[in-house]
Design an enzyme around this catalytic site. Structure first.
Site, mmCIF file in Angstrom:
data_model
loop_
_atom_site.group_PDB
_atom_site.id
_atom_site.type_symbol
_atom_site.label_atom_id
_atom_site.label_comp_id
_atom_site.label_asym_id
_atom_site.label_seq_id
_atom_site.Cartn_x
_atom_site.Cartn_y
_atom_site.Cartn_z
ATOM 1 N N LYS A 73 20.326 -17.758 -26.131
ATOM 2 C CA LYS A 73 21.359 -16.852 -26.507
ATOM 3 C C LYS A 73 20.805 -15.667 -25.804
ATOM 4 C CE LYS A 73 23.257 -14.298 -30.253
ATOM 5 N NZ LYS A 73 23.270 -12.989 -29.417
ATOM 6 N N PHE A 81 28.868 -20.300 -19.666
ATOM 7 C CA PHE A 81 28.628 -21.174 -20.777
ATOM 8 C C PHE A 81 30.016 -21.828 -21.198
ATOM 9 C CE2 PHE A 81 27.671 -17.050 -22.717
ATOM 10 C CZ PHE A 81 28.871 -16.841 -23.341
ATOM 11 N N ARG A 120 36.205 -17.909 -34.864
ATOM 12 C CA ARG A 120 34.697 -18.258 -35.429
ATOM 13 C C ARG A 120 35.041 -19.539 -36.135
ATOM 14 N NH1 ARG A 120 30.950 -14.469 -35.499
ATOM 15 N NH2 ARG A 120 32.424 -12.887 -35.238
ATOM 16 N N LYS A 179 24.668 -19.569 -33.762
ATOM 17 C CA LYS A 179 24.133 -19.026 -33.236
ATOM 18 C C LYS A 179 22.756 -18.971 -34.198
ATOM 19 C CE LYS A 179 25.600 -14.671 -35.132
ATOM 20 N NZ LYS A 179 25.877 -13.300 -35.013
#
Length: 279
Positions: free
Chosen positions: A44, A119, A189, A195
């Site tokens: 991350k 990414f 989302r 995460k």
């Protein structure tokens, strides 16, 4: 200074707000009931999320970032999703960079050093692994030192994932991201993107500076903030002495870390982390 010139300077020094924000993939928080073998893992990055639409580099809020011409020429016609990143612990440097005039001579070295960590490829069909192959082929063809594909790998268990989280966190990383190998690119989302961090974090708006006592007399003691759900919270730890002398301004946005919630639903052990200048 003439009013018209002032207005022009404001336009060229500020990100330009768009009428429509990019429909980007957003992460959910890690759960231990996930099938981690269905995901690939990456670091991350502690930078500024940036979406390239083929012509402009946009923040997640839809603001066009003022980037120098040499950096723009590195980017292909295909839309890209990634992060402007200097390295671990360098978030404030990335956040400050995108608010400056890009072609000013003193900032050229900064734009030469920042990396665009890719990414995802939003308009490419197929699952993530197919898009990852496309990204790697694109980066190999472009051969630009600042255009890098974020390394991805797999794990075999939750235990292995947690061990990696500890190792990355101790090395200064912000955490890990999990991307479902078969998921198409879609906005919003969902469990397509997960995460995982050692500490939770959230944003809040500074309402008031509260004076310090004892060794902090004459300095900031804590800030009263409004959480995004409307509730208020005092945050008194995490500030350096320099930040206590010059605290985040009233009305500004900050990010804080915490560990779970109290019985009343407020973040537990809230600790100031950094200003949220990229919003």
């Amino acid at each position: 200074m003439p009013l018209l010139l002032c207005f022009f300077l404001l336009l060229v020094t500020s990100p330009v707000a768009l009428s429509e924000t990019p429909d980007i993939t957003l992460a959910q928080i890690y759960r231990d009931d996930l099938d981690v073998t269905a995901y690939v893992i990456s670091e991350k990055y502690d930078g500024v999320r940036a979406y390239w639409d083929g012509q402009q580099l946009l923040t997640r809020q839809g603001n066009a970032l003022p980037i120098p011409d040499f950096f723009r020429r590195q980017l292909p016609a295909q839309p890209l999703d990634g992060e402007l990143w200097f390295g671990r612990g360098e978030f404030s440097r990335a956040a400050a960079l995108v608010q400056r005039l890009p072609d000013h001579a003193e900032y050229q070295p900064e734009w030469q050093e920042v990396r665009y960590m890719l990414f995802d490829a939003p308009q490419q069909p197929g699952g993530f692994m197919q898009r990852l192959d496309f990204l790697q082929s694109l980066a190999d063809a472009v051969q630009r030192p600042q255009l890098l594909v974020a390394p991805q790998w797999t794990v075999s268990s939750h235990g292995e994932l947690q061990q990696q989280l500890q190792e990355f966190t101790e090395a200064g990383a912000e955490g890990l991201m999990l991307r479902h190998q078969q998921a198409p690119y879609r906005g919003g989302r969902s469990s397509d993107l997960i995460k995982l961090k050692a500490f939770d974090d959230a944003e809040a708006t500074v309402l008031e500076h509260l004076p310090g006592k004892g060794k902090f007399k004459g300095m900031l003691g804590s800030v009263l903030v409004r959480l995004d759900n409307g509730r208020e919270l005092r945050i008194g730890s995490g500030f350096t002495d320099a930040e206590r002398l010059t605290p985040p301004p009233v009305g500004s946005r900050i990010t804080f870390q915490y560990q779970g919630y109290t019985s009343t639903g407020l973040p537990r052990f809230a600790r100031y982390w950094r200003p949220r200048t990229d919003e």
